[in-house]
Design a protein around this motif. Structure first.
Motif, short mmCIF file in Angstrom:
data_model
loop_
_atom_site.label_atom_id
_atom_site.label_comp_id
_atom_site.label_asym_id
_atom_site.label_seq_id
_atom_site.Cartn_x
_atom_site.Cartn_y
_atom_site.Cartn_z
N GLU A 260 -3.88 0.05 7.97
CA GLU A 260 -4.94 0.69 8.78
C GLU A 260 -4.35 1.46 9.95
O GLU A 260 -4.87 2.52 10.32
N TYR A 261 -3.29 0.97 10.55
CA TYR A 261 -2.63 1.68 11.64
C TYR A 261 -2.11 3.03 11.16
O TYR A 261 -2.35 4.08 11.78
N LEU A 262 -1.37 3.01 10.04
CA LEU A 262 -0.80 4.26 9.52
C LEU A 262 -1.88 5.22 9.04
O LEU A 262 -1.81 6.43 9.28
N ARG A 263 -2.92 4.68 8.39
CA ARG A 263 -4.04 5.52 7.96
C ARG A 263 -4.70 6.18 9.17
O ARG A 263 -4.97 7.38 9.17
N GLY A 264 -4.97 5.39 10.19
CA GLY A 264 -5.60 5.93 11.40
C GLY A 264 -4.76 6.99 12.09
O GLY A 264 -5.28 7.99 12.60
N PHE A 265 -3.44 6.80 12.11
CA PHE A 265 -2.53 7.77 12.70
C PHE A 265 -2.68 9.13 12.02
O PHE A 265 -2.77 10.17 12.67
N LEU A 266 -2.74 9.12 10.68
CA LEU A 266 -2.86 10.36 9.92
C LEU A 266 -4.27 10.94 10.00
O LEU A 266 -4.44 12.16 10.12
N GLU A 267 -5.29 10.09 9.93
CA GLU A 267 -6.68 10.57 10.02
C GLU A 267 -6.97 11.19 11.38
O GLU A 267 -7.73 12.16 11.46
N ALA A 268 -6.37 10.68 12.44
CA ALA A 268 -6.57 11.24 13.78
C ALA A 268 -6.06 12.68 13.86
O ALA A 268 -6.52 13.46 14.69
N ARG A 269 -5.15 13.03 12.98
CA ARG A 269 -4.61 14.39 12.93
C ARG A 269 -5.27 15.23 11.84
O ARG A 269 -4.86 16.35 11.57
N PRO B 17 -5.08 15.37 5.18
CA PRO B 17 -5.62 14.83 3.93
C PRO B 17 -4.71 13.70 3.45
O PRO B 17 -3.48 13.82 3.50
N LEU B 18 -5.32 12.61 2.98
CA LEU B 18 -4.52 11.48 2.53
C LEU B 18 -5.25 10.67 1.49
O LEU B 18 -6.48 10.75 1.37
N THR B 19 -4.49 9.93 0.72
CA THR B 19 -5.04 8.96 -0.22
C THR B 19 -4.27 7.66 -0.01
O THR B 19 -3.06 7.68 0.25
N VAL B 20 -4.99 6.56 -0.13
CA VAL B 20 -4.38 5.24 0.00
C VAL B 20 -4.62 4.50 -1.31
O VAL B 20 -5.73 4.47 -1.82
N TRP C 145 0.84 -1.20 0.00
CA TRP C 145 0.00 0.00 0.00
C TRP C 145 0.87 1.25 0.00
O TRP C 145 1.94 1.27 0.59
N ARG C 146 0.37 2.29 -0.63
CA ARG C 146 1.02 3.60 -0.68
C ARG C 146 0.06 4.60 -0.04
O ARG C 146 -1.11 4.69 -0.42
N ILE C 147 0.56 5.38 0.93
CA ILE C 147 -0.24 6.40 1.60
C ILE C 147 0.41 7.76 1.31
O ILE C 147 1.52 8.03 1.77
N ASP C 148 -0.27 8.58 0.51
CA ASP C 148 0.20 9.94 0.23
C ASP C 148 -0.57 10.89 1.12
O ASP C 148 -1.80 10.85 1.16
#
Length: 84
Positions: free
Chosen positions: A51-60, A63-66, A25-28
């Motif tokens: 999901e861990y990394l996505r959640g870390f960024l979403e909690a802050r 903006p992100l795309t996976v 997965w790529r998370i920008d």
């Protein structure tokens, strides 16, 4: 962070601390307080940590795309002198 500004990710391992699994997965993402609209950072993630990394960024509220990560497409072809 993987790669430089505007560059494709240069490695194929997960960005989670101490994880050495191959990334799928790529998370920008970007921090709007310090990054302009055109600048983003990239993290790579394995299936276990996406999901861990996505959640870390979403909690802050970043903006992100996976998207799926294709290591073969991200690493420059050596025969092209390091350029894609």
């Amino acid at each position: 962070m993987i790669g430089g500004l505007g560059a494709p990710p240069a490695q194929g391992t997960c960005s989670r601390a101490e994880c050495r699994e191959h990334a799928t997965w790529r998370i920008d993402w970007r921090n709007p307080r310090i990054h302009t609209d055109g600048r983003s950072k990239t993290w790579l993630a394995c299936d276990e940590h996406v999901e861990y990394l996505r959640g870390f960024l979403e909690a802050r509220s970043f903006p992100l795309t996976v998207s799926r990560f294709d290591a073969d497409a991200a690493i420059p072809d050596a025969s092209a002198g390091g350029r894609s």
